[in-house]
Design an enzyme around this catalytic site. Structure first.
Site, mmCIF file in Angstrom:
data_model
loop_
_atom_site.group_PDB
_atom_site.id
_atom_site.type_symbol
_atom_site.label_atom_id
_atom_site.label_comp_id
_atom_site.label_asym_id
_atom_site.label_seq_id
_atom_site.Cartn_x
_atom_site.Cartn_y
_atom_site.Cartn_z
ATOM 1 N N ALA A 66 0.856 -1.183 0.000
ATOM 2 C CA ALA A 66 0.000 0.000 0.000
ATOM 3 C C ALA A 66 0.895 1.236 0.000
ATOM 4 C CB ALA A 66 -0.887 -0.021 1.234
ATOM 5 N N GLY A 109 0.690 -4.953 0.929
ATOM 6 C CA GLY A 109 -0.557 -5.006 0.156
ATOM 7 C C GLY A 109 -0.361 -5.642 -1.214
ATOM 8 N N GLU A 112 -0.700 -9.206 -0.509
ATOM 9 C CA GLU A 112 -2.131 -9.430 -0.224
ATOM 10 C C GLU A 112 -2.947 -9.447 -1.525
ATOM 11 O OE1 GLU A 112 -2.210 -6.228 2.699
ATOM 12 O OE2 GLU A 112 -2.816 -7.678 4.219
ATOM 13 N N GLU A 132 5.022 -5.005 7.044
ATOM 14 C CA GLU A 132 4.280 -3.975 7.789
ATOM 15 C C GLU A 132 4.828 -3.742 9.185
ATOM 16 O OE1 GLU A 132 2.894 -6.336 5.913
ATOM 17 O OE2 GLU A 132 1.196 -5.531 4.779
HETATM 18 N N1 CO8 Z 1 4.520 3.249 -0.624
HETATM 19 C C1 CO8 Z 1 4.890 4.437 -1.151
HETATM 20 N N2 CO8 Z 1 6.030 4.599 -1.843
HETATM 21 C C2 CO8 Z 1 6.816 3.520 -2.032
HETATM 22 C C3 CO8 Z 1 6.488 2.249 -1.507
HETATM 23 C C4 CO8 Z 1 5.258 2.130 -0.786
HETATM 24 N N3 CO8 Z 1 4.835 0.963 -0.280
HETATM 25 N N4 CO8 Z 1 7.461 1.391 -1.837
HETATM 26 C C5 CO8 Z 1 8.361 2.078 -2.549
HETATM 27 N N5 CO8 Z 1 7.988 3.378 -2.659
HETATM 28 C C6 CO8 Z 1 8.680 4.474 -3.346
HETATM 29 C C7 CO8 Z 1 9.811 5.049 -2.502
HETATM 30 O O1 CO8 Z 1 9.310 5.985 -1.577
HETATM 31 C C8 CO8 Z 1 10.678 5.662 -3.553
HETATM 32 O O2 CO8 Z 1 10.130 6.887 -3.964
HETATM 33 P P1 CO8 Z 1 11.086 8.167 -4.246
HETATM 34 O O3 CO8 Z 1 11.928 7.732 -5.417
HETATM 35 O O4 CO8 Z 1 10.107 9.248 -4.574
HETATM 36 O O5 CO8 Z 1 11.869 8.375 -3.008
HETATM 37 C C9 CO8 Z 1 10.543 4.700 -4.724
HETATM 38 O O6 CO8 Z 1 9.352 3.970 -4.491
HETATM 39 C C10 CO8 Z 1 11.669 3.719 -4.792
HETATM 40 O O7 CO8 Z 1 11.816 3.108 -3.517
HETATM 41 P P2 CO8 Z 1 13.235 2.995 -2.769
HETATM 42 O O8 CO8 Z 1 14.072 4.186 -3.037
HETATM 43 O O9 CO8 Z 1 12.947 2.676 -1.339
HETATM 44 O O10 CO8 Z 1 13.845 1.749 -3.548
HETATM 45 P P3 CO8 Z 1 14.789 0.584 -3.027
HETATM 46 O O11 CO8 Z 1 15.128 -0.210 -4.256
HETATM 47 O O12 CO8 Z 1 15.887 1.120 -2.209
HETATM 48 O O13 CO8 Z 1 13.854 -0.326 -2.062
HETATM 49 C C11 CO8 Z 1 11.849 -1.487 -1.418
HETATM 50 C C12 CO8 Z 1 12.754 -1.023 -2.565
HETATM 51 C C13 CO8 Z 1 12.582 -2.544 -0.571
HETATM 52 C C14 CO8 Z 1 10.611 -2.102 -2.042
HETATM 53 C C15 CO8 Z 1 11.495 -0.282 -0.521
HETATM 54 O O14 CO8 Z 1 10.972 0.754 -1.339
HETATM 55 C C16 CO8 Z 1 10.470 -0.578 0.526
HETATM 56 O O15 CO8 Z 1 10.811 -1.128 1.572
HETATM 57 N N6 CO8 Z 1 9.206 -0.195 0.280
HETATM 58 C C17 CO8 Z 1 8.122 -0.300 1.263
HETATM 59 C C18 CO8 Z 1 7.652 -1.741 1.399
HETATM 60 C C19 CO8 Z 1 6.579 -1.813 2.466
HETATM 61 O O16 CO8 Z 1 6.807 -1.495 3.611
HETATM 62 N N7 CO8 Z 1 5.387 -2.276 2.081
HETATM 63 C C20 CO8 Z 1 4.257 -2.365 2.982
HETATM 64 C C21 CO8 Z 1 3.435 -1.110 2.929
HETATM 65 S S1 CO8 Z 1 2.160 -1.082 4.128
HETATM 66 C C22 CO8 Z 1 0.971 -2.084 3.473
HETATM 67 O O17 CO8 Z 1 1.077 -2.576 2.390
HETATM 68 C C23 CO8 Z 1 -0.248 -2.292 4.338
HETATM 69 C C24 CO8 Z 1 -1.373 -2.889 3.543
HETATM 70 C C25 CO8 Z 1 -2.674 -2.718 4.246
HETATM 71 C C26 CO8 Z 1 -3.858 -2.658 3.308
HETATM 72 C C27 CO8 Z 1 -3.553 -3.030 1.868
HETATM 73 C C28 CO8 Z 1 -4.630 -2.747 0.880
HETATM 74 C C29 CO8 Z 1 -4.056 -2.746 -0.522
#
Ligand code: CO8
Length: 258
Positions: A66, A109, A112, A132
């Site tokens: 998400a 998500g 999911e 999460e």
């Molecule tokens: N949300 C928003 N932005 C994101 C997300 C995300 N989940 N994942 C990546 N991005 C964005 C980053 O902010 C970044 O943006 P910017 O270039 O503007 O700074 C861009 O994508 C690239 O990301 P990174 O620079 O972090 O890239 P890396 O290659 O270093 O890392 C990762 C990749 C490992 C995927 C890292 O981005 C990461 O850890 N992302 C978050 C993963 C996460 O925590 N997911 C869970 C989110 S919470 C959730 O899903 C709850 C669900 C509940 C309901 C669901 C209904 C659908």
């Protein structure tokens, strides 16, 4: 179908291919992405010329979860009122089979969403996880329930409590996914499987999907009742008559979806 910002839909044979297209944030799921996705799925579900659906992202990400920026400041009341999870849940209303074709990050998500599909085909580059806990929350769109049913309690605990991520081969051995292919092939193989399913008797396919999903919802006695009713109902379809007649006449059946 064509006026969407984050979703691209293609029609290939009898399969609708739905691509998440928000690469700058690894296909993070915000409300607009989910709304467009569910609109596309519903449209495909209603088309007679489509028998199966494939949802995919790109090679780097199916979806990294998400959109964190969209919920970072939310209060409990705001998140309760949000259309986010209700929109996500609309996938459960789709009657046709849905395959997730996954490569790269399939997190939160995103996982999911993949688990809400009916089958998962992955590339060797895939990573599956529920991170999460790193954000101070837990999965909210089925992660604790569907992952536990797929991989069992102890692995689900490790993934959700301690952010263990699974590589594709591990996910395969644990029964989370159906198959793993090289990156160059995962989408083609997913489409090929979807075409095979789409070529089968449509009403029987939809009944089978429904009956299998009831195994999640019902106890065994009720599930068996439901299965039997769906089985009986198929005897009022032309495709049942055609399928059995074709077998007896030693020819290929010709399905009409009636
Ligand atoms: N949300 C928003 N932005 C994101 C997300 C995300 N989940 N994942 C990546 N991005 C964005 C980053 O902010 C970044 O943006 P910017 O270039 O503007 O700074 C861009 O994508 C690239 O990301 P990174 O620079 O972090 O890239 P890396 O290659 O270093 O890392 C990762 C990749 C490992 C995927 C890292 O981005 C990461 O850890 N992302 C978050 C993963 C996460 O925590 N997911 C869970 C989110 S919470 C959730 O899903 C709850 C669900 C509940 C309901 C669901 C209904 C659908």
């Amino acid at each position: 179908m064509d006026d969407k910002e984050f979703i691209v839909t293609e029609f290939i044979g009898k399969v609708g291919l739905v691509k998440l297209n928000r690469p700058e944030s690894y296909n993070a799921l915000n409300l607009q992405v989910l709304t467009e996705l569910m609109e596309s799925l519903k449209e495909l579900d209603e088309r007679d010329d489509i028998g199966a659906i494939v949802i995919t992202g790109d090679e780097k990400a199916f979806a990294a979860g998400a959109d964190i920026s969209a919920m970072a400041d939310a209060t409990t009341e705001e998140i309760k009122k949000s259309a986010f999870i209700p929109t996500f849940s609309l996938i459960r209303e789709i009657k046709k089979p849905i395959l997730a074709a996954v490569s790269g990050y399939c997190l939160g998500g995103g996982l999911e969403l993949a688990m809400s599909c009916d089958m998962i085909i992955a590339s060797t580059k895939s990573k599956f996880g529920q991170p999460e806990i790193n954000l101070g929350i837990i999965p909210g769109a089925g992660g604790t329930q569907r992952l536990t049913r797929s991989v069992g309690k102890v692995v689900a605990m490790e993934m959700i409590l301690n952010n263990r991520t699974l590589k594709a081969e591990e996910a395969l051995s644990l029964g989370l996914i159906n198959a793993v292919y090289p990156v160059e092939e995962f989408l083609e193989k997913s489409m090929s499987l979807a075409q095979d399913i789409a070529a089968r008797a449509p009403l029987a396919i939809q009944s089978a999907k429904r009956a299998i999903n009831q195994a999640y919802e019902l106890n065994l006695t009720k599930g068996l009742d439901e299965e039997r009713d769906l089985f009986f109902d198929l005897f009022s379809t032309q495709d049942q008559k055609e399928g059995m007649k074709a077998f007896l006449e030693k020819r290929k059946p010709s399905w009409t979806g009636n």
